[in-house]
Design a protein around this motif. Structure first.
Motif, PDB file in Angstrom:
ATOM      1  N   ALA A 355      38.390  93.165  21.454  1.00 61.36           N
ATOM      2  CA  ALA A 355      38.106  92.267  22.571  1.00 61.36           C
ATOM      3  C   ALA A 355      37.678  90.890  22.075  1.00 61.36           C
ATOM      4  N   LEU A 356      36.817  90.857  21.047  1.00 55.39           N
ATOM      5  CA  LEU A 356      36.385  89.578  20.489  1.00 55.39           C
ATOM      6  C   LEU A 356      37.536  88.837  19.829  1.00 55.39           C
ATOM      7  N   ALA A 357      38.427  89.572  19.195  1.00 53.96           N
ATOM      8  CA  ALA A 357      39.553  88.940  18.500  1.00 53.96           C
ATOM      9  C   ALA A 357      40.482  88.214  19.469  1.00 53.96           C
ATOM     10  N   LYS A 358      40.458  88.608  20.729  1.00 57.03           N
ATOM     11  CA  LYS A 358      41.325  87.973  21.727  1.00 57.03           C
ATOM     12  C   LYS A 358      40.735  86.671  22.265  1.00 57.03           C
ATOM     13  N   LEU A 359      39.436  86.437  21.998  1.00 56.01           N
ATOM     14  CA  LEU A 359      38.807  85.206  22.450  1.00 56.01           C
ATOM     15  C   LEU A 359      39.136  84.066  21.495  1.00 56.01           C
ATOM     16  N   ARG A 360      38.920  82.846  21.976  1.00 57.21           N
ATOM     17  CA  ARG A 360      39.037  81.703  21.083  1.00 57.21           C
ATOM     18  C   ARG A 360      37.979  81.817  19.988  1.00 57.21           C
ATOM     19  N   THR A 361      38.277  81.294  18.822  1.00 59.33           N
ATOM     20  CA  THR A 361      37.363  81.417  17.688  1.00 59.33           C
ATOM     21  C   THR A 361      35.994  80.833  18.009  1.00 59.33           C
ATOM     22  N   SER A 362      35.958  79.694  18.683  1.00 60.02           N
ATOM     23  CA  SER A 362      34.681  79.059  18.993  1.00 60.02           C
ATOM     24  C   SER A 362      33.836  79.936  19.911  1.00 60.02           C
ATOM     25  N   ARG A 363      34.479  80.579  20.875  1.00 62.04           N
ATOM     26  CA  ARG A 363      33.722  81.414  21.806  1.00 62.04           C
ATOM     27  C   ARG A 363      33.192  82.665  21.111  1.00 62.04           C
ATOM     28  N   SER A 364      34.037  83.329  20.314  1.00 61.83           N
ATOM     29  CA  SER A 364      33.562  84.518  19.619  1.00 61.83           C
ATOM     30  C   SER A 364      32.473  84.161  18.609  1.00 61.83           C
ATOM     31  N   ALA A 365      32.563  82.959  18.007  1.00 67.05           N
ATOM     32  CA  ALA A 365      31.534  82.522  17.056  1.00 67.05           C
ATOM     33  C   ALA A 365      30.190  82.341  17.767  1.00 67.05           C
ATOM     34  N   TRP A 366      30.207  81.759  18.969  1.00 70.92           N
ATOM     35  CA  TRP A 366      28.976  81.593  19.729  1.00 70.92           C
ATOM     36  C   TRP A 366      28.375  82.943  20.095  1.00 70.92           C
ATOM     37  N   VAL A 367      29.214  83.870  20.515  1.00 75.50           N
ATOM     38  CA  VAL A 367      28.727  85.199  20.893  1.00 75.50           C
ATOM     39  C   VAL A 367      28.087  85.883  19.694  1.00 75.50           C
ATOM     40  N   LEU A 368      28.808  85.915  18.578  1.00 70.07           N
ATOM     41  CA  LEU A 368      28.300  86.595  17.392  1.00 70.07           C
ATOM     42  C   LEU A 368      27.077  85.882  16.809  1.00 70.07           C
ATOM     43  N   GLY A 369      27.082  84.557  16.868  1.00 67.75           N
ATOM     44  CA  GLY A 369      25.930  83.810  16.366  1.00 67.75           C
ATOM     45  C   GLY A 369      24.676  84.100  17.162  1.00 67.75           C
ATOM     46  N   GLY A 370      24.810  84.134  18.475  1.00 67.00           N
ATOM     47  CA  GLY A 370      23.654  84.437  19.316  1.00 67.00           C
ATOM     48  C   GLY A 370      23.120  85.837  19.075  1.00 67.00           C
ATOM     49  N   VAL A 371      24.027  86.805  18.952  1.00 67.10           N
ATOM     50  CA  VAL A 371      23.603  88.183  18.703  1.00 67.10           C
ATOM     51  C   VAL A 371      22.990  88.302  17.306  1.00 67.10           C
ATOM     52  N   ALA A 372      23.499  87.529  16.332  1.00 63.00           N
ATOM     53  CA  ALA A 372      22.952  87.569  14.977  1.00 63.00           C
ATOM     54  C   ALA A 372      21.499  87.104  14.958  1.00 63.00           C
ATOM     55  N   VAL A 373      21.197  86.053  15.704  1.00 58.99           N
ATOM     56  CA  VAL A 373      19.819  85.563  15.771  1.00 58.99           C
ATOM     57  C   VAL A 373      18.916  86.617  16.409  1.00 58.99           C
ATOM     58  N   ALA A 374      19.382  87.202  17.520  1.00 61.14           N
ATOM     59  CA  ALA A 374      18.587  88.240  18.181  1.00 61.14           C
ATOM     60  C   ALA A 374      18.372  89.429  17.262  1.00 61.14           C
ATOM     61  N   SER A 375      19.416  89.820  16.526  1.00 58.88           N
ATOM     62  CA  SER A 375      19.303  90.948  15.604  1.00 58.88           C
ATOM     63  C   SER A 375      18.314  90.644  14.486  1.00 58.88           C
ATOM     64  N   ALA A 376      18.345  89.411  13.955  1.00 62.96           N
ATOM     65  CA  ALA A 376      17.432  89.038  12.879  1.00 62.96           C
ATOM     66  C   ALA A 376      15.978  89.084  13.351  1.00 62.96           C
ATOM     67  N   VAL A 377      15.736  88.583  14.551  1.00 70.23           N
ATOM     68  CA  VAL A 377      14.373  88.599  15.092  1.00 70.23           C
ATOM     69  C   VAL A 377      13.908  90.027  15.340  1.00 70.23           C
ATOM     70  N   TYR A 378      14.784  90.832  15.918  1.00 65.55           N
ATOM     71  CA  TYR A 378      14.412  92.222  16.174  1.00 65.55           C
ATOM     72  C   TYR A 378      14.157  92.966  14.872  1.00 65.55           C
ATOM     73  N   GLY A 379      14.998  92.743  13.861  1.00 63.16           N
ATOM     74  CA  GLY A 379      14.810  93.420  12.585  1.00 63.16           C
ATOM     75  C   GLY A 379      13.475  93.076  11.955  1.00 63.16           C
ATOM     76  N   ALA A 380      13.090  91.797  12.009  1.00 66.14           N
ATOM     77  CA  ALA A 380      11.799  91.392  11.449  1.00 66.14           C
ATOM     78  C   ALA A 380      10.647  92.013  12.224  1.00 66.14           C
ATOM     79  N   PHE A 381      10.757  92.012  13.544  1.00 64.73           N
ATOM     80  CA  PHE A 381       9.733  92.627  14.389  1.00 64.73           C
ATOM     81  C   PHE A 381       9.624  94.120  14.121  1.00 64.73           C
ATOM     82  N   TRP A 382      10.752  94.766  13.977  1.00 63.03           N
ATOM     83  CA  TRP A 382      10.824  96.221  13.777  1.00 63.03           C
ATOM     84  C   TRP A 382      10.205  96.630  12.447  1.00 63.03           C
TER      85      TRP A 382
END
Length: 389
Positions: A355-382
């Motif tokens: 599904a992500l591969a079908k999006l424009r590169t810029s849009r999938s990059a924003w999605v993955l970048g946002g989730v990466a930040v959330a994951s990093a914060v959660y990992g540190a908290f955890w």
């Protein structure tokens, strides 16, 4: 797309660092972000991030095996016995080798093993997804695996990264008809974690399906029957060898390892204990919200697996993923560890990667970048809190 009974998808270029470079660079960037956030968070609490990554929970047990060997156990007041025989030996062996060949401690060697193994796992995930769906989906699959909420475990001195690397490359070997390689890697996966049975199952079921399908004709992937038969023979040797050794050492016979696991209150009960745990969340508020979240999570896993079936993922991926998921959800082990136990089930991410591969590169990059930040914060908290048991 591939037929479910066909172990080999349409021919694609052999895996190479150059082809996998975007996925590996993206993966390294996500992991670096997670470690940076962990370092900052830990510094604010006057905590050592290295200790959190290598000297707590299971990592301590692995390090103790590497340093002193097997035989250590802890007897709890309730009568339970926690024995280090529950921990499979490949990671401790590598930690011991790393400490012997370098100035690193056993714990630091464990971090190095996980760092190298996590990159190997990312490359293996890319190779599998690229082989089945193309390079764009492969990059997305690797990045999705990197940004999982429990992705920080990939950087810990745990065995998840090592196991996922061996499993991914074994599955890739099956998909490309390299049966002897598949069997050897499956055997090594079986020396890493009990869930190595999932890799063995993928090799066995795919090989048997190829025997049934050909009905006396040459195999569709050109592999002689003896190679597939030998792969079936080799694949379970790692897990079987360790389990039988534990049974001999404990005097419990072939089922002695199950007794060791019982001392940790681990076992396979078909999901009964987990269902009771989830149901118990609905007896009060706000724990009911956690119960809803658990139900949604299980339903999501089921939908992702069903999507893989609809998209006709190759048989070895479906067998492997189904086995890993069932073993994780239907075990009576500590329930907080289930997200970590699901980390190796990377084919569940392939529908999302498509599904992500079908999006424009810029849009999938924003999605993955946002989730990466959330994951990093959660990992540190955890890790600075309850952490991954």
């Amino acid at each position: 797309m591939t037929d479910l009974a066909t172990p080999v998808a349409a021919p694609r270029p052999r895996p190479s660092w150059r082809r996998a470079a975007p996925a590996l660079l993206g993966y390294a960037a996500v992991r670096a972000l997670g470690l940076l956030v962990l370092a900052v968070w830990s510094a604010a609490r006057d905590e050592s991030p290295v200790r959190l990554l290598s000297a707590r929970w299971d990592s301590l047990w692995y390090t103790r095996v590497a340093e002193l060997g097997y035989g250590y156990e802890v007897r709890l007041p309730d009568g339970d016995v926690h024995s280090n025989l529950a921990f499979f030996p490949l990671l401790p062996w590598l930690e011991r080798a790393g400490a012997a060949l370098s100035p690193l401690s056993h714990a630091e060697a464990g971090l190095l093993v996980s760092a190298v193994a996590s990159l190997a796992a990312a490359w293996g995930i890319f190779a599998v997804a690229d082989h089945v769906y193309g390079s764009r989906a492969g990059v997305c699959a690797v990045l999705l695996w990197a940004v999982l909420p429990v992705g920080i475990v990939q950087s810990m001195a745990y065995s998840e990264s090592l196991f996922t690397a061996l499993a991914a490359w074994s599955l890739y070997a099956v998909l490309t008809g390299r049966w002897l390689t598949a069997g050897l890697l499956a055997s090594l996966a079986g020396l890493t974690r009990p869930v190595g049975a999932a890799v063995v199952a993928a090799v066995w079921v795919t090989a048997v399906a190829s025997f049934v399908r050909e009905r006396g004709a040459p195999a569709g992937d050109g592999a002689p029957r003896w190679r597939r038969a030998l792969a079936m023979l080799v694949a379970p040797l790692g897990a079987a060898g360790y389990v039988l050794w534990v049974g001999h050492r404990t005097g419990g016979g072939p089922l002695g390892y199950l007794d060791v696991q019982a001392g940790w209150r681990n076992g396979f009960d078909g999901g009964y204990a987990f269902a009771r745990f989830v149901a118990g969340k609905f007896t009060a508020f706000p724990s009911a919200l956690a119960g809803v979240g658990l139900v949604v999570g299980v339903v999501l896993l089921g939908r992702l697996y069903a999507a893989g079936v609809r998209q006709r993922q190759p048989l070895p991926l479906l067998v492997y993923t189904g086995t890993v998921t069932l073993l994780a959800l239907c075990a009576s082990s500590y329930f907080g560890s289930k997200p970590r136990l699901l980390l190796p089930a990377f084919p569940l991410l392939l529908p999302l990667a498509l599904a992500l591969a079908k999006l424009r590169t810029s849009r999938s990059a924003w999605v993955l970048g946002g989730v990466a930040v959330a994951s990093a914060v959660y990992g540190a908290f955890w890790l600075n809190g309850s952490g991954p048991p």
